[in-house]
Scaffold this active site. Structure first.
Site, PDB file in Angstrom:
ATOM      1  N   TYR A 163      20.896  30.300  47.298  1.00  0.00           N
ATOM      2  CA  TYR A 163      21.051  31.436  47.903  1.00  0.00           C
ATOM      3  C   TYR A 163      22.382  32.321  47.490  1.00  0.00           C
ATOM      4  CZ  TYR A 163      16.784  31.978  50.429  1.00  0.00           C
ATOM      5  OH  TYR A 163      15.501  32.155  50.799  1.00  0.00           O
ATOM      6  N   LYS A 230      17.933  16.705  51.669  1.00  0.00           N
ATOM      7  CA  LYS A 230      17.067  15.683  50.709  1.00  0.00           C
ATOM      8  C   LYS A 230      18.144  14.937  49.814  1.00  0.00           C
ATOM      9  CE  LYS A 230      13.292  14.528  48.393  1.00  0.00           C
ATOM     10  NZ  LYS A 230      12.137  13.704  49.438  1.00  0.00           N
ATOM     11  N   ASP A 283      11.109  16.202  53.310  1.00  0.00           N
ATOM     12  CA  ASP A 283       9.756  16.039  53.194  1.00  0.00           C
ATOM     13  C   ASP A 283       9.188  15.481  54.617  1.00  0.00           C
ATOM     14  OD1 ASP A 283      11.060  13.721  52.438  1.00  0.00           O
ATOM     15  OD2 ASP A 283       9.985  13.150  50.936  1.00  0.00           O
ATOM     16  N   ASP A 307      15.494  27.588  55.188  1.00  0.00           N
ATOM     17  CA  ASP A 307      14.463  28.941  55.202  1.00  0.00           C
ATOM     18  C   ASP A 307      12.937  28.135  55.124  1.00  0.00           C
ATOM     19  OD1 ASP A 307      13.271  31.199  54.503  1.00  0.00           O
ATOM     20  OD2 ASP A 307      13.847  31.111  52.198  1.00  0.00           O
TER      21      ASP A 307
END
Length: 421
Positions: A163, A230, A283, A307
């Site tokens: 972003y 992640k 995940d 988000d």
């Protein structure tokens, strides 16, 4: 709507109002503060208009006239572009910096071209480094089995990651220079038609978010703080994000927290008065949010992942149509609904203003500290839904409800507050 300023010299504050003051890390809130309001694009003017009406009534009910908000009209987005020639006038940014509190409607952002997102620019220019999204169920219809077990808050880093907007089109000079740099300096070869984006995540930005989230969780006696990342594939950005959050937990909140690995010898029992701090791969976390939402309480995320987590969590309780959010910095905040501007519904008196109303409650609670007024609003929203007083987006999934227009729903909500507040 009051006349809005496009230039600094046009800015004036409502008579009888006072500014919030931030000094030495302490925010001072007067009884008659100025709060900026940006009505936004599409359905924004309708839903924010409803929110202002509900907030004013909640403050009156909670404090009997001893407190009052003075609204300062500002513009941003497409409306600002049409009025002032820019999607984010300098006066809008400076005014919010001065008053320190704002309620903002959804802003339209062109896809694939045009001007840059005023939403993102506002967060960066005002250093609103934390996006806070509470997710809870108010009784609205949802296909999910366990909506009543969802009660969590997402703390999303708001200024970095993808972003930050550092990217170049595949056929630009900048992208070619970057590909050449990677090839010649590091031996990394990218196809000639590769667009390039940079994902910056810094220790300083991560740790101020961590500090805010952990402070919030310990003050509110929440059960656990989960770091989402992640880090298995992005070791020096998202992996570092997790390590840096743990650093703050251990160095600044050691007396209040316990790590997941530490309770293994305690048969998995968290000591009384302690907040459990753990981490989950993105995940796995997204799957577990659906399968076991009761395992999550406060979630700390990098920007892009935050988000995604926010949207998935909102879906569990019926979607973003009633999801609020607040962008916070140090002693400054801009609250907003999580949904977009929905221009096709503008002016039709069908939009659901609940997300904007709950965003206003967030501003009252998290920045101003007016918890009593925020409680009045949240209680009324739950009561309205239970009685079947809802807009069309909820009524179509709720068999016992007749859809109300935006204005009619707002009037019912005000009536309920007057009786139950």
């Amino acid at each position: 709507m009051a006349r809005v300023p496009c230039d600094i010299e046009d800015l004036s504050f409502p008579p009888g109002s006072e500014l919030l003051r931030y000094d030495g890390g302490v925010l001072s809130v007067p009884s008659s503060p100025v709060v900026a309001v940006i009505r936004g694009d599409g359905i924004g003017p309708e839903v924010i208009g409803s929110a202002v009406k509900v907030i004013d009534e909640a403050v009156r009910i909670a404090y009997g006239g001893s407190r009052r908000i003075h609204w300062l009209e500002l513009v941003a987005g497409r409306g600002a572009f049409e009025i002032c020639g820019t999607p984010l006038p300098e006066v809008t940014v400076e005014a919010i910096r001065l008053v320190r509190a704002a309620l903002k409607g959804p802003l339209e952002t062109p896809v694939g071209g045009g001007y840059r997102s005023a939403n993102v620019l506002l967060r960066q220019l005002l250093d609103l480094y934390a996006n806070i999204r509470p997710v809870k169920w108010y009784g609205q219809p949802t296909p999910y089995m366990y909506p009543g077990k969802v009660d969590l808050v997402v703390f999303r880093e708001n200024t970095e990651d993808l972003y930050a907007g550092i990217e170049w089109a595949f056929d630009s000079v900048e992208a070619e220079d970057f590909r050449r740099f990677l090839r010649e300096r590091f031996g990394v070869r990218l196809a000639a038609d590769t667009g390039v984006g940079v994902k910056p995540i810094s220790r300083s930005a991560t740790q101020r978010l961590a500090r805010l989230a952990l402070s919030w969780a310990t003050r509110r006696s929440r059960r656990r703080v989960t770091i989402a990342h992640k880090g298995t594939v992005m070791k020096f950005t998202e992996g570092a994000f997790a390590r840096w959050v743990y650093e703050i937990a251990l160095n600044e909140f050691r007396d209040s927290i316990v790590l997941e690995r530490e309770i293994e010898s305690m048969e998995g029992v968290v000591p009384e008065g302690k907040v459990l701090v753990n981490d989950r791969l993105a995940d796995n976390l997204l799957q577990q949010l659906i399968l076991r939402p009761w395992d999550y309480d406060v979630i700390v995320c990098p920007n892009v992942l935050g988000d995604l987590v926010s949207e998935v969590a909102a879906a569990l309780v019926g979607g973003v149509g009633i999801a609020p959010g607040i962008n916070m910095g140090d002693g400054i905040a801009v609250a907003e609904p999580a949904h977009g501007s929905a221009p096709k519904h503008a002016g039709r008196n069908i939009a659901n203003p609940t997300a904007s109303i709950l965003a206003g409650a967030l501003l009252l609670r998290e920045l101003l500290g007016w918890h009593e007024a925020a409680d009045v609003i949240e209680k009324a929203v739950g009561e309205a839904i239970s009685r079947g007083f809802v807009t069309y987006d909820i009524a179509r999934y709720k068999g016992d409800a007749t859809p109300l227009g935006t204005r009619e729903y707002t009037e019912r909500l005000v009536e309920i507050m007057r009786v139950t507040g």
